[in-house]
Design a protein around this motif. Structure first.
Motif, PDB file in Angstrom:
ATOM      1  N   HIS A 105       0.805  -1.229   0.000  1.00 35.50           N
ATOM      2  CA  HIS A 105       0.000   0.000   0.000  1.00 35.50           C
ATOM      3  C   HIS A 105       0.831   1.269   0.000  1.00 35.50           C
ATOM      4  N   ASN A 106       2.169   1.139   0.105  1.00 33.28           N
ATOM      5  CA  ASN A 106       2.995   2.351   0.037  1.00 33.28           C
ATOM      6  C   ASN A 106       4.342   2.039  -0.608  1.00 33.28           C
ATOM      7  N   GLU A 107       5.101   3.069  -0.873  1.00 32.09           N
ATOM      8  CA  GLU A 107       6.349   2.891  -1.605  1.00 32.09           C
ATOM      9  C   GLU A 107       7.368   2.102  -0.789  1.00 32.09           C
ATOM     10  N   MET A 128      -2.255  -4.948  -4.631  1.00 29.76           N
ATOM     11  CA  MET A 128      -1.776  -3.570  -4.660  1.00 29.76           C
ATOM     12  C   MET A 128      -2.937  -2.627  -4.394  1.00 29.76           C
ATOM     13  N   VAL A 130      -4.984   0.886  -3.866  1.00 29.65           N
ATOM     14  CA  VAL A 130      -5.150   2.273  -4.302  1.00 29.65           C
ATOM     15  C   VAL A 130      -5.952   3.023  -3.258  1.00 29.65           C
ATOM     16  N   ASN A 131      -5.524   4.222  -2.959  1.00 29.18           N
ATOM     17  CA  ASN A 131      -6.313   5.108  -2.101  1.00 29.18           C
ATOM     18  C   ASN A 131      -7.303   5.848  -2.995  1.00 29.18           C
ATOM     19  N   PHE A 139      -1.868   3.692  -2.478  1.00 31.15           N
ATOM     20  CA  PHE A 139      -1.138   4.664  -3.292  1.00 31.15           C
ATOM     21  C   PHE A 139      -2.084   5.761  -3.771  1.00 31.15           C
ATOM     22  N   ILE A 143       0.132   8.648  -8.475  1.00 30.67           N
ATOM     23  CA  ILE A 143       1.372   7.860  -8.601  1.00 30.67           C
ATOM     24  C   ILE A 143       1.087   6.377  -8.838  1.00 30.67           C
ATOM     25  N   PHE A 144      -0.186   6.021  -8.848  1.00 34.98           N
ATOM     26  CA  PHE A 144      -0.550   4.610  -8.918  1.00 34.98           C
ATOM     27  C   PHE A 144       0.061   3.908 -10.137  1.00 34.98           C
ATOM     28  N   MET A 147       3.797   3.338  -9.810  1.00 37.05           N
ATOM     29  CA  MET A 147       4.116   2.331  -8.787  1.00 37.05           C
ATOM     30  C   MET A 147       3.779   0.929  -9.295  1.00 37.05           C
TER      31      MET A 147
END
Ligand SMILES: *Cc1c(COP(=O)(O)O)cnc(C)c1O
Length: 363
Positions: A105-107, A128, A130-131, A139, A143-144, A147
């Motif tokens: 969920h994050n980099e 994966m 996505v917000n 993400f 930026i999705f 990533m």
């Protein structure tokens, strides 16, 4: 008959209700695989016993590596997913060895895969995230795509599912904006998708996609504050029971419990029940919370103590020491108790205390 030596409070977990509720999920989302959410010790019902009742599920979702490993070691072969992914890169080797599926969920979590140099590891399946508007995990939309490309470049990743989580599937505001954004971001993608919690399973077939993620409805509590569990056709999987351990007779003007919050204005019989906030019963519930004595619905009186609560048995003349009490279950819904305490069934189920004996029944 087993000797009865314990304090009378007990939580019964109903295997048949769990299986039935899984069937309701399947009938509502017939084309989706079902990821049974068993985080928080299966919402307080007991991880391994719930998994056994729900062993037909296509996957299980938990938070802790220890829970995931316990499921794998118990022999479950299906997808086992960590809903928050890894908290540290050290865990990647273990997750891989146990064939766990990981949310990314994050980099930082993406970098754990990029930095991994254990070519002997099994490739890992990734969800994966996505917000799409909840602003909890995932993400950011802008930026999705970048990533996702980086994730696709990781040779230690096999199988990607795209997921998001709704903030308002149970509220009148609904899911339209989040769903539209998710669909826009994932349009044309060949990956499977996962979006729906219990509320979205019940209300939004358009969000069912490849994997649904039911939690609360499997346990027979309603995801909606304004819809009863019974009208969703689900059955409570937990009955919390105890007994009356003392009886008091109040004259008009007498009070009961800490703070003397309840005052009798007429002669009142009070049953003292072996269940308090140290068992997980909500202290925020005051006089009037529904409770069942000898099979009859009555109300609590006054303030919840650590180990006891008070019930009005004026109209239940045969109630006495030893009479059975249902705190919640089939006669008193956990949602009704939660509402009286200003919370939701989720919180009460998860908060049943370790000192409460849990007994699994197949019915
Ligand atoms: C807890 C959780 C669920 C299950 O939600 P319910 O409302 O209990 O159905 C689904 N997805 C995610 C990401 C969760 O954290």
């Amino acid at each position: 008959m087993a000797l009865q030596t314990q304090r009378p409070i007990k939580a019964f977990i109903h295997g048949a209700a769990l299986r039935r509720n899984l069937g309701i999920v399947r009938s509502r989302a017939p084309l989706s695989r079902v990821m049974a959410v068993v985080k928080a010790n299966a919402y307080g019902h007991g991880l391994l016993r719930v998994a056994e009742a729900l062993s037909d599920a296509d996957g299980f979702a938990v938070l802790g590596l220890d829970e995931a490993i316990a499921l794998r070691e118990a022999g479950y072969d299906q997808t086992i997913m960590l809903l928050e992914g890894l908290f540290h890169a050290d865990a990647l080797k273990i997750a891989s060895a146990y064939r766990l599926s990981l949310v990314v969920h994050n980099e930082q979590q993406l970098q754990m895969f990029e930095a991994d140099n254990n070519p002997g590891n099994n490739p890992v399946e990734v969800f994966m995230k996505v917000n799409s508007g909840m602003n909890r995990l995932g993400f950011a939309p802008d930026i999705f795509a970048t990533m996702l490309k980086r994730l696709e470049g990781c040779t230690n990743v096999i199988g990607i599912t795209l997921m998001t989580h709704f903030a308002n599937a149970d509220e009148s505001i609904g899911i339209n904006d989040q769903l539209a954004l998710f669909n826009q971001l994932t349009a044309g993608s060949r990956y499977p998708k996962s979006l729906a919690n219990s509320a979205a399973i019940c209300r939004y077939p358009e969000a069912h996609a490849d994997w649904v993620r039911p939690g609360i409805m499997l346990y027979g509590s309603s995801p909606f504050s304004d819809v009863a569990a019974s009208s969703l056709d689900i059955e409570p999987a937990m009955t919390l029971t105890s007994e009356i351990i003392a009886v008091q007779s109040l004259k008009p003007g007498d009070s009961v419990g800490y703070g003397s919050l309840f005052h009798a204005d007429s002669p009142t019989r009070v049953g003292v029940v072996a269940c308090g906030y140290a068992d997980g019963y909500p202290r925020h519930s005051l006089t009037g919370t529904p409770i069942c004595v000898n099979g009859l619905i009555t109300r609590t009186l006054g303030r919840v103590s650590m180990d006891m609560i008070y019930v009005d048995i004026t109209e239940i003349p045969n109630a006495k020491i030893g009479s059975p009490v249902e705190l919640w279950g089939k006669q008193v819904s956990v949602d009704a108790v939660a509402q009286a305490a200003g919370t939701v069934g989720y919180e009460l189920l998860c908060a049943v205390a370790p000192r409460v004996t849990v007994e699994f029944t197949d019915v």
